[in-house]
Design an enzyme around this catalytic site. Sequence first.
Site: not given
Length: 199
Positions: A28, A70, A72, A89, A114, A153
């Site tokens: 990340d 990430d 999202h 975020h 993810k 994470c």
Amino acid sequence: MSRTTHSRATGSRPSLDYGSRDALLVVDMQNDFCPGGALAVAGGDALVPGINAEMATARQAGALIIASRDWHPVDHASFSHRGGPWPVHCVQDTPGAAFHPELALPEATIRVSKATAFDRDAYSAFDATGLGDYLRERGIERVTVCGLALDVCVKATTLDALHEGFTTRLLDDLSAAVDPQAIAACHATLSDAGAELCR
């Protein structure tokens, strides 16, 4: 463990040994987790030169390079306006979700996205991504983890790497925490679980 001398922007630790059954997993290293981002980790961008050097060393030795992110959807369950713990975020296809612009990912880097479902969060790069099976198919036996954030994470990814049966190393000097006061407890948890802490 054999080590080779290698200059680093972030410290004097010599480089670890890597081989064809190793994977270096960079967690990340995205704009939203670096200073100026929506969920910034202090000093996150300062890790980039050292991570770049580590990736170059690992790649030269034949190791697999993996970068998680990430990724999202809009209105993800982890966002505060949906009742989650975090501000908005790393929304898919936004500048905040992009890897840090100075992160020199090798061309063959495997990118793992993810927390892509609306209704559930995922902190580990192994959570619902199929990464564990993929690494086993590639003959990987050892995973080395670094990135952001150590107490979220990175911790979850390191624990899952152990649970998946991989020998696991944490590059502590190439990871940074959201809460510096959580670092000692995080180290203890990872060490007790069987991770090697490399400083």
